[in-house]
Scaffold this motif. Structure first.
Motif, PDB file in Angstrom:
ATOM      1  N   ASP A  59      50.735 -52.627   2.169  1.00  0.00           N
ATOM      2  CA  ASP A  59      50.772 -52.590   0.863  1.00  0.00           C
ATOM      3  C   ASP A  59      51.599 -51.473   0.469  1.00  0.00           C
ATOM      4  OD1 ASP A  59      50.255 -52.319  -1.849  1.00  0.00           O
ATOM      5  OD2 ASP A  59      47.917 -52.181  -1.643  1.00  0.00           O
ATOM      6  N   ARG A  60      52.678 -51.538  -0.033  1.00  0.00           N
ATOM      7  CA  ARG A  60      53.663 -50.511  -0.435  1.00  0.00           C
ATOM      8  C   ARG A  60      53.480 -49.955  -1.904  1.00  0.00           C
ATOM      9  NH1 ARG A  60      56.646 -54.092   2.399  1.00  0.00           N
ATOM     10  NH2 ARG A  60      57.077 -53.495   4.460  1.00  0.00           N
ATOM     11  N   ARG A  61      52.271 -50.332  -2.571  1.00  0.00           N
ATOM     12  CA  ARG A  61      52.194 -49.908  -3.819  1.00  0.00           C
ATOM     13  C   ARG A  61      51.319 -48.731  -3.797  1.00  0.00           C
ATOM     14  NH1 ARG A  61      48.977 -54.982  -5.958  1.00  0.00           N
ATOM     15  NH2 ARG A  61      48.169 -54.556  -3.808  1.00  0.00           N
ATOM     16  N   GLY A  62      50.726 -48.322  -2.809  1.00  0.00           N
ATOM     17  CA  GLY A  62      49.763 -47.087  -2.572  1.00  0.00           C
ATOM     18  C   GLY A  62      50.798 -45.978  -2.048  1.00  0.00           C
ATOM     19  N   GLU A  63      49.935 -44.719  -2.028  1.00  0.00           N
ATOM     20  CA  GLU A  63      50.719 -43.511  -1.583  1.00  0.00           C
ATOM     21  C   GLU A  63      50.902 -43.795   0.138  1.00  0.00           C
ATOM     22  OE1 GLU A  63      50.182 -38.968  -1.520  1.00  0.00           O
ATOM     23  OE2 GLU A  63      49.364 -40.076  -2.921  1.00  0.00           O
ATOM     24  N   THR A  64      52.059 -44.033   0.497  1.00  0.00           N
ATOM     25  CA  THR A  64      52.301 -44.139   1.867  1.00  0.00           C
ATOM     26  C   THR A  64      53.966 -44.194   2.111  1.00  0.00           C
ATOM     27  OG1 THR A  64      51.902 -45.999   3.631  1.00  0.00           O
ATOM     28  CG2 THR A  64      52.424 -46.692   1.410  1.00  0.00           C
ATOM     29  N   ILE A  65      54.302 -44.270   3.321  1.00  0.00           N
ATOM     30  CA  ILE A  65      55.749 -44.443   3.573  1.00  0.00           C
ATOM     31  C   ILE A  65      56.240 -45.759   3.330  1.00  0.00           C
ATOM     32  CG2 ILE A  65      57.336 -44.123   5.428  1.00  0.00           C
ATOM     33  CD1 ILE A  65      55.872 -41.894   6.497  1.00  0.00           C
ATOM     34  N   ASP A  66      56.962 -45.903   2.580  1.00  0.00           N
ATOM     35  CA  ASP A  66      57.422 -47.287   2.276  1.00  0.00           C
ATOM     36  C   ASP A  66      58.306 -48.164   3.345  1.00  0.00           C
ATOM     37  OD1 ASP A  66      57.855 -49.355  -0.106  1.00  0.00           O
ATOM     38  OD2 ASP A  66      59.913 -49.100   0.619  1.00  0.00           O
ATOM     39  N   HIS A  67      59.207 -47.488   3.925  1.00  0.00           N
ATOM     40  CA  HIS A  67      59.949 -48.080   5.045  1.00  0.00           C
ATOM     41  C   HIS A  67      61.057 -46.981   6.015  1.00  0.00           C
ATOM     42  CE1 HIS A  67      62.855 -47.238   1.662  1.00  0.00           C
ATOM     43  NE2 HIS A  67      63.849 -47.290   2.663  1.00  0.00           N
ATOM     44  N   VAL A  68      61.587 -47.243   6.660  1.00  0.00           N
ATOM     45  CA  VAL A  68      62.196 -46.357   7.749  1.00  0.00           C
ATOM     46  C   VAL A  68      63.529 -47.141   7.632  1.00  0.00           C
ATOM     47  CG1 VAL A  68      62.412 -45.693  10.226  1.00  0.00           C
ATOM     48  CG2 VAL A  68      60.122 -46.293   8.951  1.00  0.00           C
ATOM     49  N   GLY A  69      64.531 -46.185   7.551  1.00  0.00           N
ATOM     50  CA  GLY A  69      65.880 -46.531   7.655  1.00  0.00           C
ATOM     51  C   GLY A  69      66.615 -46.227   9.005  1.00  0.00           C
ATOM     52  N   PHE A  70      67.310 -46.919   9.462  1.00  0.00           N
ATOM     53  CA  PHE A  70      68.313 -46.668  10.808  1.00  0.00           C
ATOM     54  C   PHE A  70      69.697 -46.852  10.167  1.00  0.00           C
ATOM     55  CE2 PHE A  70      64.297 -48.117  12.267  1.00  0.00           C
ATOM     56  CZ  PHE A  70      63.994 -47.223  13.189  1.00  0.00           C
ATOM     57  N   ARG A  71      70.572 -45.766  10.563  1.00  0.00           N
ATOM     58  CA  ARG A  71      72.006 -45.907  10.561  1.00  0.00           C
ATOM     59  C   ARG A  71      72.626 -46.611  11.844  1.00  0.00           C
ATOM     60  NH1 ARG A  71      74.984 -42.307   7.995  1.00  0.00           N
ATOM     61  NH2 ARG A  71      73.544 -42.652   6.248  1.00  0.00           N
ATOM     62  N   LEU A  72      73.370 -47.806  11.419  1.00  0.00           N
ATOM     63  CA  LEU A  72      73.844 -48.559  12.577  1.00  0.00           C
ATOM     64  C   LEU A  72      75.315 -48.875  12.193  1.00  0.00           C
ATOM     65  CD1 LEU A  72      71.209 -51.297  12.856  1.00  0.00           C
ATOM     66  CD2 LEU A  72      71.222 -49.254  14.224  1.00  0.00           C
ATOM     67  N   THR A  73      75.899 -49.310  13.179  1.00  0.00           N
ATOM     68  CA  THR A  73      77.280 -49.754  12.912  1.00  0.00           C
ATOM     69  C   THR A  73      77.438 -51.418  13.351  1.00  0.00           C
ATOM     70  OG1 THR A  73      77.826 -49.321  15.309  1.00  0.00           O
ATOM     71  CG2 THR A  73      78.282 -47.622  13.673  1.00  0.00           C
ATOM     72  N   ASN A  74      78.671 -51.852  12.957  1.00  0.00           N
ATOM     73  CA  ASN A  74      78.987 -53.137  13.160  1.00  0.00           C
ATOM     74  C   ASN A  74      78.121 -54.056  12.221  1.00  0.00           C
ATOM     75  OD1 ASN A  74      80.926 -52.818  15.006  1.00  0.00           O
ATOM     76  ND2 ASN A  74      79.409 -52.406  16.504  1.00  0.00           N
ATOM     77  N   TYR A  75      78.167 -54.248  10.923  1.00  0.00           N
ATOM     78  CA  TYR A  75      77.362 -54.928  10.082  1.00  0.00           C
ATOM     79  C   TYR A  75      77.304 -56.303  10.058  1.00  0.00           C
ATOM     80  CZ  TYR A  75      76.117 -56.699   5.548  1.00  0.00           C
ATOM     81  OH  TYR A  75      75.432 -57.709   4.573  1.00  0.00           O
ATOM     82  N   GLN A  76      78.601 -57.054  10.413  1.00  0.00           N
ATOM     83  CA  GLN A  76      78.672 -58.454  10.676  1.00  0.00           C
ATOM     84  C   GLN A  76      77.943 -58.758  11.911  1.00  0.00           C
ATOM     85  OE1 GLN A  76      79.640 -60.413   8.392  1.00  0.00           O
ATOM     86  NE2 GLN A  76      80.306 -59.294   6.710  1.00  0.00           N
ATOM     87  N   GLU A  77      78.312 -58.086  13.070  1.00  0.00           N
ATOM     88  CA  GLU A  77      77.659 -58.308  14.337  1.00  0.00           C
ATOM     89  C   GLU A  77      76.027 -58.168  14.214  1.00  0.00           C
ATOM     90  OE1 GLU A  77      77.165 -55.798  18.260  1.00  0.00           O
ATOM     91  OE2 GLU A  77      79.240 -56.149  17.724  1.00  0.00           O
ATOM     92  N   GLN A  78      75.572 -57.313  13.627  1.00  0.00           N
ATOM     93  CA  GLN A  78      74.148 -57.178  13.461  1.00  0.00           C
ATOM     94  C   GLN A  78      73.701 -58.392  12.374  1.00  0.00           C
ATOM     95  OE1 GLN A  78      72.223 -54.731  14.992  1.00  0.00           O
ATOM     96  NE2 GLN A  78      70.658 -55.718  14.326  1.00  0.00           N
ATOM     97  N   ARG A  79      74.208 -58.507  11.499  1.00  0.00           N
ATOM     98  CA  ARG A  79      73.871 -59.699  10.569  1.00  0.00           C
ATOM     99  C   ARG A  79      73.929 -60.876  11.581  1.00  0.00           C
ATOM    100  NH1 ARG A  79      75.697 -60.697   4.349  1.00  0.00           N
ATOM    101  NH2 ARG A  79      74.316 -62.552   4.123  1.00  0.00           N
ATOM    102  N   GLY A  80      74.919 -61.117  12.269  1.00  0.00           N
ATOM    103  CA  GLY A  80      74.836 -62.370  13.197  1.00  0.00           C
ATOM    104  C   GLY A  80      73.702 -62.442  14.234  1.00  0.00           C
ATOM    105  N   LYS A  81      73.220 -61.283  14.518  1.00  0.00           N
ATOM    106  CA  LYS A  81      72.245 -61.035  15.434  1.00  0.00           C
ATOM    107  C   LYS A  81      70.934 -61.635  14.800  1.00  0.00           C
ATOM    108  CE  LYS A  81      70.337 -57.473  18.620  1.00  0.00           C
ATOM    109  NZ  LYS A  81      70.625 -56.206  19.036  1.00  0.00           N
ATOM    110  N   LEU A  82      70.860 -61.071  13.509  1.00  0.00           N
ATOM    111  CA  LEU A  82      69.600 -61.650  12.889  1.00  0.00           C
ATOM    112  C   LEU A  82      69.508 -63.067  12.581  1.00  0.00           C
ATOM    113  CD1 LEU A  82      69.584 -58.557  10.135  1.00  0.00           C
ATOM    114  CD2 LEU A  82      67.921 -58.969  11.944  1.00  0.00           C
ATOM    115  N   ASP A  83      70.709 -63.457  12.230  1.00  0.00           N
ATOM    116  CA  ASP A  83      70.877 -65.153  12.012  1.00  0.00           C
ATOM    117  C   ASP A  83      70.535 -65.698  13.201  1.00  0.00           C
ATOM    118  OD1 ASP A  83      71.615 -64.930   9.350  1.00  0.00           O
ATOM    119  OD2 ASP A  83      73.661 -64.729   9.664  1.00  0.00           O
ATOM    120  N   ALA A  84      71.089 -65.469  14.348  1.00  0.00           N
ATOM    121  CA  ALA A  84      70.791 -66.053  15.861  1.00  0.00           C
ATOM    122  C   ALA A  84      69.384 -65.975  16.278  1.00  0.00           C
ATOM    123  CB  ALA A  84      71.886 -65.313  16.620  1.00  0.00           C
TER     124      ALA A  84
END
Length: 125
Positions: A59-84
């Motif tokens: 439940d992201r509406r309460g007082e909590t950490i909402d998300h974690v961010g990671f800096r990556l490279t190769n956007y198209q490759e990563q998107r293809g990986k998610l699709d696959a």
């Protein structure tokens, strides 16, 4: 500088496998604490610690950490990986920052933001 993030999860093995597959993190040395868990490494650094948690809806509406961010490279490759892998995601382009973002959730609903900067084309998490 952020040293690491610790995520509590009711699915320790599933979350470990998900982060290994998605972000190419590798389990490594972890001190002999009195409870189970994993330290997941990006190269030589343990950047994600996983420990057991109770199963409860995220439940992201309460007082909590909402998300974690990671800096990556190769956007198209990563998107293809998610699709696959059949992993659902949403996108956000921020041209004024020269960044593109992908948002995914772990098997237990923890939100991850994958950030890609234009001009960065190699490397991982």
């Amino acid at each position: 500088m952020l040293d690491h993030v610790t995520l509590r999860t009711a699915d320790l093995e599933g979350t470990r496998a998900f982060l290994e597959t998605l972000l190419d993190l590798k389990p490594g040395y972890r001190p002999a604490f009195g409870f189970p868990g994993y330290w997941l490494y990006a190269g030589k650094e343990p950047i994600v610690h996983l420990i057991p948690g109770r199963a409860s809806p995220v439940d992201r509406r309460g007082e909590t950490i909402d998300h974690v961010g990671f800096r990556l490279t190769n956007y198209q490759e990563q998107r293809g990986k998610l699709d696959a892998l059949g992993i659902p995601y949403s996108t956000m382009d921020l041209p004024e920052l020269r960044e593109r973002r992908l948002f995914v959730e772990t098997p237990t609903g923890i939100l991850l933001e994958l950030v890609f900067r234009e001009g960065e084309s190699s490397g991982g998490a």
